[in-house]
Design a protein around this motif. Structure first.
Motif, PDB file in Angstrom:
ATOM      1  N   ARG A 194      -7.271   3.792   1.552  1.00 58.21           N
ATOM      2  CA  ARG A 194      -6.788   3.382   0.479  1.00 58.21           C
ATOM      3  C   ARG A 194      -7.478   2.072  -0.116  1.00 58.21           C
ATOM      4  O   ARG A 194      -7.968   1.197   0.757  1.00 58.21           O
ATOM      5  CB  ARG A 194      -5.177   2.830   0.706  1.00 58.21           C
ATOM      6  CG  ARG A 194      -4.442   4.064   0.684  1.00 58.21           C
ATOM      7  CD  ARG A 194      -3.139   3.439   1.035  1.00 58.21           C
ATOM      8  NE  ARG A 194      -1.855   4.656   1.229  1.00 58.21           N
ATOM      9  CZ  ARG A 194      -1.387   5.604   0.529  1.00 58.21           C
ATOM     10  NH1 ARG A 194      -1.287   5.053  -0.869  1.00 58.21           N
ATOM     11  NH2 ARG A 194      -0.575   6.275   0.591  1.00 58.21           N
ATOM     12  N   SER A 236      -0.570  11.236   2.184  1.00 58.51           N
ATOM     13  CA  SER A 236      -0.747  10.114   1.389  1.00 58.51           C
ATOM     14  C   SER A 236       0.677   9.573   1.024  1.00 58.51           C
ATOM     15  O   SER A 236       0.978   8.504   0.719  1.00 58.51           O
ATOM     16  CB  SER A 236      -1.757  10.146   0.326  1.00 58.51           C
ATOM     17  OG  SER A 236      -1.092  10.942  -1.022  1.00 58.51           O
ATOM     18  N   SER A 361       0.352   7.758  -5.135  1.00 56.15           N
ATOM     19  CA  SER A 361      -1.061   7.378  -4.505  1.00 56.15           C
ATOM     20  C   SER A 361      -2.354   7.667  -5.380  1.00 56.15           C
ATOM     21  O   SER A 361      -3.252   7.196  -5.014  1.00 56.15           O
ATOM     22  CB  SER A 361      -1.104   7.888  -3.204  1.00 56.15           C
ATOM     23  OG  SER A 361      -1.026   9.328  -3.461  1.00 56.15           O
TER      24      SER A 361
END
Ligand code: FAD
Length: 520
Positions: A194, A236, A361
């Protein structure tokens, strides 16, 4: 299509890829072809072999779907009919025109199906495969010599496309590679990275051949893992609500004597209100399918006894000689990645349209659809992904892009016709090394040279890759495939520089997988 070279590219690269695709089935590889041919930098990671999932387990039809017409989903049928025409134009070596006969036993069936199939043909417009026709009793019998004659009035014939699903998939991986994509088999994605803003900016994977970690930065990640899409989404977004309603479909393969002509049978209404096909395929008879909701997808799904019994019973209603379990040469199961719908009574009524979903995400998931519409799904997914990642806008090129192996008259290559233009090089290989022209088994038309070709050119890594997806031996005759495994392992070991222990392990591993394709 050299795995070592491809993995080298991944480890050497420090800047992010434009697009990382997770999943190497029809959807993911279609995206890799589309994105690479637009000039984007693409990496595709597949956890097993390309096509190990659903994309090698279809009914092998490139079709609009007569059934969806009955459900009133005209837009899906029209889109699929158009894609059917496009695919035949771009991969004529793999897509052929097949006659389907709907046998009629009631007076109303000829006008009813005759009209429906006329509409099907009209919807195809200039992408049509041939006019449907009402057949007399005798014409029906001459097309289907093994059909049950008690009460047979006649039939309706219509035309649709047939293909070899995993061969098309392998040719698509080659097309993607030729367009500049990097594609890795046996590379499982296990998590995401991320950026500081919280959005996913890359994937973490494992090279299943060495255990080494793979890290790849991405401007956008596309989740094209079909029935596994929710599992990947949860990596995620652990709380992601499920998108997929997985549904299993089974096929049985018999020898050619059950359907000796060149036409297929289409049964428009089985006992549970579905359609069923019996199709001539690679010198055998393929019959299916079922639609059984399942809880969790697995890579090697197993046919349920009731699914096998249902297919045998339905085939027995239409075929003069009813097939039995003892006649089954191979049984396979695949999992449809259907998109959920609240309140649907069964998976059979769920739409075969595709869906594009973007999680918080920023992982883009594309799911649903059909093999026939993979190109259109890819176009939609790449358009959305390019927007999401602010990639420079570039037009899709795949509607007129020839697929690797393109050859307008591949039928002249006989058993090698599925390789299209590559058949010439395989023939050269056999001429240069005559022992490679030897057949691998008396029951199947495969030769040793195809093993060498699969390893050198098509990234086959294991005996299963060769026997299940480069050739279709496992899907045609599981016992013959098991017999072939030691020789295939030996040819591969010499080619790849592996030792006798590797051969033994491969033969044992293949035998374990092949058990799923045999009836106990
Ligand atoms: C029984 C049956 C019959 C069908 N018949 C037809 C037909 O005749 N015509 C037609 O048009 N359509 C047909 N379909 C539909 C068609 O086969 C599917 O829509 C299509 O193959 C789905 O492709 P996919 O790429 O989305 O999924 P898949 O082919 O399943 O590909 C997903 C891939 O993702 C990989 N993957 C999963 N998790 C990870 C991970 N963590 N890391 C890396 N890779 C991962 C899997 O290994 C798999 O290879 C049929 C489907 C079934 C089940």
């Amino acid at each position: 299509m050299n795995r070592a070279e491809m993995i080298g590219r991944v480890h050497e690269r420090s800047e992010p890829w434009d697009i990382v695709v997770v999943g190497g089935g029809a959807t993911g590889v279609g995206i890799a072809v589309d994105a690479a041919s637009r000039g984007y930098d693409v990496l595709l990671l597949e956890q097993h072999d390309f096509g190990k999932g659903t994309s090698s387990r279809s009914t092998k039809l490139v079709h609009g779907g007569v059934r969806y017409l009955e459900q009133g989903n005209i837009s899906l049928v029209m889109e699929a009919l158009k894609e059917r025409g496009t695919l035949r134009q771009n991969a004529p070596h793999l897509v052929s025109n097949l006659a389907f006969v709907v046998p009629n036993y009631d007076w109303w069936e000829a006008p009813f199906y005759g009209l429906g199939l006329k509409v099907y043909n009209v919807l195809a417009g200039r992408y049509g495969f041939g006019d449907s026709q009402i057949l007399s009793h005798d014409d029906t019998l001459s097309r289907l010599p093994t059909i049950k004659t008690d009460g047979l009035r006649g039939g309706v014939v219509y035309f649709d496309g047939q293909f070899d699903d995993s061969r098309l998939l392998i040719n698509l991986t080659q097309t993607a590679a030729e367009q500049g994509a990097t594609l890795l088999s046996y590379a499982r994605v296990v998590g995401f990275t991320r950026a500081p803003d919280g959005f996913v900016d890359g994937v973490v994977g494992v090279d299943e051949k060495t255990g080494r970690e793979i890290r790849a930065g991405a401007k956008v990640v596309i989740n094209a893992t079909g029935p596994f899409a929710d599992g990947v989404r949860r990596m995620s977004d652990p709380g992601a609500a499920p998108l997929i309603a997985p549904s299993q479909g089974v096929h049985l393969v018999f020898d050619r004597s059950f359907l000796p002509g060149a036409s297929a049978i289409m049964v428009p209404h089985t006992r549970d209100g579905r359609v069923m096909f019996a199709i001539p395929w690679h010198g055998h008879t393929l019959v299916g399918t079922t639609d059984t909701p399942i809880a969790e997808p697995t890579l090697e799904p197993t046919a349920l006894d009731e699914e096998v019994a249902f297919i045998l019973e339905t085939a027995g209603r239409y075929l003069h000689r009813a097939p039995t379990r003892a006649d089954v040469l191979s049984v396979s199961a695949g999992i449809r990645p259907l998109v959920r719908a609240e309140g649907a009574a069964s998976t059979a009524v769920l739409s075969r349209d595709h869906t594009i979903h973007i999680d918080p995400s920023a992982v883009l998931t594309v799911a649903g659809g059909k093999w026939t519409t993979y190109r259109h799904m890819a176009e939609d997914a790449v358009n959305q992904a390019a927007m999401l990642a602010h990639l420079p806008e570039r037009t899709c090129r795949t509607a007129t892009l020839n697929i690797h192996g393109f050859h307008p008259h591949a039928e002249k290559f006989g058993a090698l016709s599925v390789y299209g233009s590559d058949a010439l090089a395989i023939n050269d290989l056999m001429r240069a090394h005559p022992p490679l022209a030897q057949p691998l088994h008396a029951a199947l038309a495969y030769r040793r040279a195809e093993v060498i070709w699969a390893v050198r050119v098509e990234m086959a890594q294991t005996v299963e890759d060769v026997l299940a997806r480069r050739t279709r031996a496992l899907f045609l005759n599981a016992a013959a495939a098991i017999d072939m495994a030691p020789e295939v392992a030996h040819l591969m070991a010499v080619e790849l520089g592996h030792d006798a222990a590797w051969e033994r392990r491969e033969v044992a591993a293949f035998a374990a997988v092949a058990q799923h394709y045999r009836l106990a």
